[in-house]
Each structure stands twice: as structure tokens, then as C-alpha cells.
Design a protein around this motif. Sequence first.
Motif, PDB file in Angstrom:
ATOM      1  N   SER A  89      12.929   2.845  -5.538  1.00 39.65           N
ATOM      2  CA  SER A  89      12.031   4.006  -5.604  1.00 39.65           C
ATOM      3  C   SER A  89      10.784   3.724  -4.785  1.00 39.65           C
ATOM      4  CB  SER A  89      11.621   4.298  -7.048  1.00 39.65           C
ATOM      5  OG  SER A  89      10.824   3.233  -7.547  1.00 39.65           O
ATOM      6  N   LEU A  90      10.028   4.780  -4.498  1.00 37.12           N
ATOM      7  CA  LEU A  90       8.738   4.573  -3.839  1.00 37.12           C
ATOM      8  C   LEU A  90       7.798   3.796  -4.748  1.00 37.12           C
ATOM      9  CD1 LEU A  90       6.859   4.981  -1.456  1.00 37.12           C
ATOM     10  CD2 LEU A  90       6.320   7.270  -2.320  1.00 37.12           C
ATOM     11  N   ALA A  91       7.843   4.059  -6.055  1.00 36.50           N
ATOM     12  CA  ALA A  91       6.986   3.324  -6.986  1.00 36.50           C
ATOM     13  C   ALA A  91       7.262   1.823  -6.934  1.00 36.50           C
ATOM     14  CB  ALA A  91       7.178   3.848  -8.409  1.00 36.50           C
ATOM     15  N   ASN A  92       8.537   1.454  -6.815  1.00 32.44           N
ATOM     16  CA  ASN A  92       8.895   0.043  -6.717  1.00 32.44           C
ATOM     17  C   ASN A  92       8.329  -0.579  -5.444  1.00 32.44           C
ATOM     18  OD1 ASN A  92      11.110  -2.090  -5.606  1.00 32.44           O
ATOM     19  ND2 ASN A  92      10.979  -2.196  -7.833  1.00 32.44           N
ATOM     20  N   VAL A  93       8.416   0.150  -4.334  1.00 33.60           N
ATOM     21  CA  VAL A  93       7.875  -0.356  -3.075  1.00 33.60           C
ATOM     22  C   VAL A  93       6.358  -0.479  -3.154  1.00 33.60           C
ATOM     23  CG1 VAL A  93       7.641   0.111  -0.600  1.00 33.60           C
ATOM     24  CG2 VAL A  93       9.834   0.528  -1.736  1.00 33.60           C
ATOM     25  N   LEU A  94       5.695   0.500  -3.768  1.00 38.80           N
ATOM     26  CA  LEU A  94       4.240   0.427  -3.918  1.00 38.80           C
ATOM     27  C   LEU A  94       3.839  -0.766  -4.777  1.00 38.80           C
ATOM     28  CD1 LEU A  94       3.289   4.187  -4.446  1.00 38.80           C
ATOM     29  CD2 LEU A  94       3.319   2.876  -2.321  1.00 38.80           C
ATOM     30  N   THR A  95       4.645  -1.065  -5.799  1.00 39.75           N
ATOM     31  CA  THR A  95       4.365  -2.222  -6.656  1.00 39.75           C
ATOM     32  C   THR A  95       4.373  -3.509  -5.842  1.00 39.75           C
ATOM     33  OG1 THR A  95       5.261  -1.126  -8.622  1.00 39.75           O
ATOM     34  CG2 THR A  95       5.179  -3.521  -8.668  1.00 39.75           C
ATOM     35  N   LYS A  96       5.225  -3.587  -4.843  1.00 45.09           N
ATOM     36  CA  LYS A  96       5.284  -4.787  -3.991  1.00 45.09           C
ATOM     37  C   LYS A  96       3.969  -4.986  -3.241  1.00 45.09           C
ATOM     38  CE  LYS A  96      10.280  -4.516  -3.692  1.00 45.09           C
ATOM     39  NZ  LYS A  96      11.495  -4.204  -2.919  1.00 45.09           N
ATOM     40  N   PHE A  97       3.361  -3.892  -2.835  1.00 48.57           N
ATOM     41  CA  PHE A  97       2.089  -4.013  -2.120  1.00 48.57           C
ATOM     42  C   PHE A  97       0.936  -4.296  -3.077  1.00 48.57           C
ATOM     43  CE2 PHE A  97       4.842  -2.389   1.040  1.00 48.57           C
ATOM     44  CZ  PHE A  97       4.360  -2.950   2.215  1.00 48.57           C
ATOM     45  N   LEU A  98       1.055  -3.867  -4.307  1.00 44.23           N
ATOM     46  CA  LEU A  98       0.087  -4.258  -5.328  1.00 44.23           C
ATOM     47  C   LEU A  98       0.173  -5.768  -5.533  1.00 44.23           C
ATOM     48  CD1 LEU A  98      -1.913  -2.670  -7.167  1.00 44.23           C
ATOM     49  CD2 LEU A  98      -0.161  -2.784  -8.955  1.00 44.23           C
ATOM     50  N   TYR A  99       1.399  -6.292  -5.610  1.00 40.90           N
ATOM     51  CA  TYR A  99       1.598  -7.739  -5.723  1.00 40.90           C
ATOM     52  C   TYR A  99       0.971  -8.471  -4.537  1.00 40.90           C
ATOM     53  CZ  TYR A  99       3.697 -12.229  -4.892  1.00 40.90           C
ATOM     54  OH  TYR A  99       3.854 -13.564  -4.587  1.00 40.90           O
ATOM     55  N   LEU A 100       1.100  -7.904  -3.349  1.00 42.31           N
ATOM     56  CA  LEU A 100       0.584  -8.559  -2.140  1.00 42.31           C
ATOM     57  C   LEU A 100      -0.935  -8.618  -2.099  1.00 42.31           C
ATOM     58  CD1 LEU A 100       3.083  -7.028   0.446  1.00 42.31           C
ATOM     59  CD2 LEU A 100       2.839  -9.477  -0.064  1.00 42.31           C
ATOM     60  N   GLY A 101      -1.602  -7.895  -2.993  1.00 40.71           N
ATOM     61  CA  GLY A 101      -3.047  -7.983  -3.082  1.00 40.71           C
ATOM     62  C   GLY A 101      -3.807  -6.809  -2.521  1.00 40.71           C
ATOM     63  N   TYR A 102      -3.092  -5.758  -2.130  1.00 34.68           N
ATOM     64  CA  TYR A 102      -3.775  -4.541  -1.707  1.00 34.68           C
ATOM     65  C   TYR A 102      -4.281  -3.804  -2.948  1.00 34.68           C
ATOM     66  CZ  TYR A 102      -1.699  -5.300   2.896  1.00 34.68           C
ATOM     67  OH  TYR A 102      -1.332  -5.832   4.108  1.00 34.68           O
ATOM     68  N   SER A 103      -5.388  -3.092  -2.798  1.00 34.87           N
ATOM     69  CA  SER A 103      -5.948  -2.361  -3.936  1.00 34.87           C
ATOM     70  C   SER A 103      -5.114  -1.120  -4.218  1.00 34.87           C
ATOM     71  CB  SER A 103      -7.388  -1.955  -3.644  1.00 34.87           C
ATOM     72  OG  SER A 103      -7.422  -0.940  -2.641  1.00 34.87           O
ATOM     73  N   LEU A 104      -5.223  -0.621  -5.443  1.00 42.10           N
ATOM     74  CA  LEU A 104      -4.527   0.610  -5.796  1.00 42.10           C
ATOM     75  C   LEU A 104      -4.989   1.751  -4.903  1.00 42.10           C
ATOM     76  CD1 LEU A 104      -2.465   1.790  -7.809  1.00 42.10           C
ATOM     77  CD2 LEU A 104      -4.407   2.412  -9.268  1.00 42.10           C
ATOM     78  N   GLU A 105      -6.287   1.780  -4.580  1.00 41.61           N
ATOM     79  CA  GLU A 105      -6.813   2.828  -3.708  1.00 41.61           C
ATOM     80  C   GLU A 105      -6.146   2.796  -2.333  1.00 41.61           C
ATOM     81  OE1 GLU A 105      -8.583   0.845  -5.618  1.00 41.61           O
ATOM     82  OE2 GLU A 105     -10.240   1.931  -6.587  1.00 41.61           O
ATOM     83  N   GLU A 106      -5.990   1.609  -1.760  1.00 44.57           N
ATOM     84  CA  GLU A 106      -5.360   1.484  -0.440  1.00 44.57           C
ATOM     85  C   GLU A 106      -3.897   1.921  -0.488  1.00 44.57           C
ATOM     86  OE1 GLU A 106      -7.139  -2.325   1.856  1.00 44.57           O
ATOM     87  OE2 GLU A 106      -6.408  -2.775  -0.160  1.00 44.57           O
ATOM     88  N   ILE A 107      -3.219   1.530  -1.538  1.00 42.77           N
ATOM     89  CA  ILE A 107      -1.792   1.818  -1.659  1.00 42.77           C
ATOM     90  C   ILE A 107      -1.551   3.317  -1.817  1.00 42.77           C
ATOM     91  CG2 ILE A 107       0.203   1.501  -3.192  1.00 42.77           C
ATOM     92  CD1 ILE A 107      -1.048  -1.324  -3.799  1.00 42.77           C
ATOM     93  N   ILE A 108      -2.296   3.946  -2.707  1.00 42.85           N
ATOM     94  CA  ILE A 108      -2.084   5.376  -2.946  1.00 42.85           C
ATOM     95  C   ILE A 108      -2.529   6.197  -1.737  1.00 42.85           C
ATOM     96  CG2 ILE A 108      -2.643   7.326  -4.434  1.00 42.85           C
ATOM     97  CD1 ILE A 108      -0.714   5.176  -5.634  1.00 42.85           C
ATOM     98  N   ALA A 109      -3.573   5.764  -1.041  1.00 42.59           N
ATOM     99  CA  ALA A 109      -3.988   6.469   0.179  1.00 42.59           C
ATOM    100  C   ALA A 109      -2.862   6.476   1.215  1.00 42.59           C
ATOM    101  CB  ALA A 109      -5.239   5.825   0.767  1.00 42.59           C
ATOM    102  N   ALA A 110      -2.070   5.408   1.247  1.00 43.80           N
ATOM    103  CA  ALA A 110      -0.985   5.307   2.229  1.00 43.80           C
ATOM    104  C   ALA A 110       0.090   6.358   2.020  1.00 43.80           C
ATOM    105  CB  ALA A 110      -0.366   3.907   2.177  1.00 43.80           C
ATOM    106  N   VAL A 111       0.244   6.832   0.771  1.00 43.38           N
ATOM    107  CA  VAL A 111       1.278   7.834   0.482  1.00 43.38           C
ATOM    108  C   VAL A 111       0.675   9.200   0.145  1.00 43.38           C
ATOM    109  CG1 VAL A 111       3.002   6.146  -0.223  1.00 43.38           C
ATOM    110  CG2 VAL A 111       1.448   7.081  -1.950  1.00 43.38           C
TER     111      VAL A 111
END
Length: 366
Positions: A280-302
Motif C-alpha cells: 500500500s502507499l501507507a506501507n511505502v510512506l512508513t518506510k520513509f518515516l523509518y528512514l528519518g524523514y518527518s511526517l510533514e515531509e512525507i505527507i507533502a510528497a503525496v
Amino acid sequence: MKNSFVLRNVKRVNGEEIDIVIESGKIAEIAIAGEGHGEQVWDGAGTYVSSGWIDMHVHAFPEFSPYGDEIDEIGVKQGVTTIVDAGSCGADRIPDLVADSKQAKTNLFAFLNISRIGLKRIDELSNMEWINREKVKLAVKAYGDVIVGLKARISSSVVGDSGIEPLRIARELSDETALPVMVHIGSAPPNIEEVIPLLERKDIITHYLNGKRNNLFDMEGKPLQVLIDAINRGVHLDVGHGTASFSFKVAEAAKQQGIGFHTISTDIYRGNRLNGPVYSLANVLTKFLYLGYSLEEIIAAVTTHAAAWLGKPELGRIQVGDQANLTLFTLRNEQTVLIDSEGEQRVSDQVIETRGVVIGGEYIEC
């Protein structure tokens, strides 16, 4: 849940708690948490709200195998309100994809494959006769409200003996149609250093974090000069996770080198949705949360970043008077194992999970 309703006690990504009142499919009011009123109330305590998620790289034409799926299965049912089909169809079948989209609840845009056969075969650029320039231009003219760009998959298994020539033609078609090109990068030939210099501002490199030998980073994890030059020209970097195109090691090196994403996308289709590693997209976003990107950066990307690229800024905002186009999700503190396209595993302490979407005046639970 239809007509007039309120999403109560939801919070923006920055933590601000609000109520969102929706009437006749539009955002009627954004109120202080607890003060919004509607015929029905959805209690969103602990739930984040953002503008509806946009997945910039999916395969949503179910007739093609292996790269196909149902629009709503990879859209609203996963918390994604807008999907962009990444070249499943060429000129031969784009009318059918557009017709399918009219029966779905998910918004759909598409990149038109420069091969008229699209992904009917997975070597769609190996025969130059399958690239019909006039059919491309006619399709763009007929479906300009849906087609947002051209797609060229430039890797050895796709182009065969055609080499770099399909990308040269895509570049010419881009100039003739005023549409940008999304380029899939993968195994050589063509060599990555032949491919990237042909890309211009607003063109998209998808799969930029793949772990194949022909990728955009050297053995020490440093970005190749062609990548740096492309970023400086305004070329857009898209994740396009997929079955074989996302490496934790490359993503970790990219972050260390300051090479960030513009958009995060899945390259999802039935196989990697059901069996992984995408899900899912949520699963992919979780990977970037793990990588240390902020929630703001991740959600802005989508949301905002994807909407800006599409030229549809209204899809990336929450504003009174706009059509309600929202994704509701939670951030759960729980260990989960994440898997990349190389079979590498990482363990995240937090998980992004979708709860539902608001689209077309309706709340749809995930």
C-alpha cells in the motif's frame, strides 16, 4: 456518511486539532476542535487529516498482466483519492482506461505509454513499429483532461535492441505535445549516463532509489554527476517503489547525501499489493518515516508536491469552499518489519495506517 457531516477532533500533520464541516461534498467550515456541527459526526480523536493522497505511479488497467489492478482497489480502498496510471496504456487502450475511471470513485490521471500497445507486453519498446507518433498525438488531443504526461520505460528488458532511441522519440513527442516525460530507469543497456541527460525540467525519473547496478549512485553511495545536473535542471525525482525498484541501502545513502524525493509513489499493481513488497502507499510512506524523514515531509510528497506537479493545487489543500478531498490516517507506535525490493528488512517503531477518505461527498472507510 453523506450530505452534511463533521470530522471532529481530527488533527493536521502539524498537530493542530480541528473540526472539518462538509456540506454537499464541499468543505463548509474549518472550526476549532469540538465546535463544528453537522447532521452526522465522525469522531476522529487521534486521527490525522490531510488533503487526499496522490499516488503518482500506479498500474490501474486490470486487463493487462502482470502489471494491472482495479482502480478503487489501489485508490480509495487504500486511502488514496487520486492515482496516476504510469503508462499502462498506449494509444490503443487509453480510451478503455478512461472509460473505467468514470465508473470508479478514485480520481484518475494517466501517463500515456509512447508504445501504442502499452503494457500488453512487457517489452513494449523493443519494436519501433509499436511507436506511432500520430496515434500518440491524437490520443493526447482526445484525452487531454486525463493525460498528464508521456511514459517511456527505458531498461534493457523493455527496449531490447532499440537502445536509447525510444527515449529520443519520447523527447521529441514531449516537445510536440508540451507534455513532460516520466522515465522508468532500470537495468542497462541503455546506460544511465545516456538516459538522464535527455531529461528536462518537470520530466520525472521514477525508481530513482532502485538497487540495480545501473542506478544513480556510485559504489560509495554518492550521487552521479548526471543526477546532480538533472536536479539542477528541475527534473523531478519519484520513488516508484515497485517489485524491483526500491532499495533501503540506496535510500539511506541518498538521504545521507541530501538527495531527497519530490514525490513518493508505489508502482503498485495486483501482485505487489497482495504479496508485497509494496502492499500500500501507507506501507511505502512508513518506510520513509523509518528512514528519518518527518511526517510533514512525507505527507507533502503525496499531497502538495504531487498536486503542484499535476497543476492541480486544489488537490493538495484543505480550504473552505473546495471539494472535500481528504485522507484520514493514524500514526501507531508499534514495531513492524518492512521489506524493500531487494529482500532487505528494517524494523520501524511507527506505522502509518489509513482509516478512510472523503471524496465525492462521501466518507469511505479503508
